[in-house]
Write a protein that holds these residues in place. Sequence first.
Motif, PDB file in Angstrom:
ATOM      1  N   CYS A 148      19.798  48.573  38.164  1.00  0.00           N
ATOM      2  CA  CYS A 148      18.937  48.664  38.771  1.00  0.00           C
ATOM      3  C   CYS A 148      18.104  50.399  38.410  1.00  0.00           C
ATOM      4  CB  CYS A 148      19.105  48.333  40.065  1.00  0.00           C
ATOM      5  SG  CYS A 148      17.644  48.248  40.889  1.00  0.00           S
ATOM      6  N   LEU A 149      16.683  49.507  37.932  1.00  0.00           N
ATOM      7  CA  LEU A 149      16.209  50.149  37.528  1.00  0.00           C
ATOM      8  C   LEU A 149      15.502  51.475  38.489  1.00  0.00           C
ATOM      9  CD1 LEU A 149      13.252  49.140  35.545  1.00  0.00           C
ATOM     10  CD2 LEU A 149      15.039  50.185  34.817  1.00  0.00           C
TER      11      LEU A 149
ATOM     12  N   HIS B 200      18.715  39.411  40.712  1.00  0.00           N
ATOM     13  CA  HIS B 200      18.727  40.392  41.858  1.00  0.00           C
ATOM     14  C   HIS B 200      17.174  40.420  41.800  1.00  0.00           C
ATOM     15  CE1 HIS B 200      19.880  44.822  40.920  1.00  0.00           C
ATOM     16  NE2 HIS B 200      18.671  44.606  40.634  1.00  0.00           N
ATOM     17  N   GLU B 201      15.802  39.949  41.165  1.00  0.00           N
ATOM     18  CA  GLU B 201      14.924  40.100  41.361  1.00  0.00           C
ATOM     19  C   GLU B 201      13.948  39.736  42.600  1.00  0.00           C
ATOM     20  OE1 GLU B 201      13.501  42.831  39.664  1.00  0.00           O
ATOM     21  OE2 GLU B 201      15.104  42.958  38.087  1.00  0.00           O
TER      22      GLU B 201
ATOM     23  N   GLN C  30       9.335  47.923  43.285  1.00  0.00           N
ATOM     24  CA  GLN C  30       9.756  48.650  43.060  1.00  0.00           C
ATOM     25  C   GLN C  30       8.288  50.217  42.232  1.00  0.00           C
ATOM     26  OE1 GLN C  30      12.959  46.433  40.530  1.00  0.00           O
ATOM     27  NE2 GLN C  30      14.127  48.118  40.265  1.00  0.00           N
TER      28      GLN C  30
ATOM     29  N   HIS D  43      15.014  41.294  45.327  1.00  0.00           N
ATOM     30  CA  HIS D  43      13.729  42.558  45.378  1.00  0.00           C
ATOM     31  C   HIS D  43      12.824  41.793  46.333  1.00  0.00           C
ATOM     32  CE1 HIS D  43      15.218  45.982  43.853  1.00  0.00           C
ATOM     33  NE2 HIS D  43      15.386  45.354  42.546  1.00  0.00           N
TER      34      HIS D  43
HETATM   35 ZN   LIG Z   1      16.780  46.317  40.653  1.00  0.00          ZN
END
Ligand SMILES: [Zn+2]
Length: 175
Positions: A92-93, A134-135, A49, A138
């Motif tokens: 989510c960022l 969640h991470e 990210q 990614h």
């Molecule tokens: Zn995220």
Amino acid sequence: MLKIVYAPDPMLKKVCEPLSQVDDHHRDLIKKMFEAMYEANGVGLAAPQVGINKRIFILDSGAREEEKKPLIMINPSLVSIDDKTVSYEEGCLSFPEHFAEIDRPDQLTIKYLDENNKKKTLTTDGFTSRIIQHELDHLNGILFVDYLSRLKRDVIIRKMKKFKKENNSSNDKKI
Ligand SMILES: [Zn+2]
């Protein structure tokens, strides 16, 4: 300040590479990732990210509270995960302003390296487990919208494309 990569972006769809060893360069990156995460009012952030294709993520389930609980997970791998799933609204960022109810298992056990190359194991549930899953996704190029119906996902992606376009043009104006 590190810049957060917004979806859709090919960077977010890549499978990240494990680290052979955590060094000062990574520790510096992690420090900057925490700054970017807290600045964006997030509770988790994965290296892809911020444009880094490495198996590193950070989280803080107390980020929005008084008591901070920062966690750093490097080369994480699941040891076990619950059969029972729970539904929770995720954001989510990389998808500012977008949220969706996602079903995921509750309790998990994960092993990882900390920032000093120490092997750690954590068993957790609830919010922390939710962020970890969640991470971890990614690092494998999986995004929370991938759990949605194609229709819902397409709506969000379309809005994100528009958002990125508007963001870019406003940045240009500043220059
Ligand atoms: Zn995220």
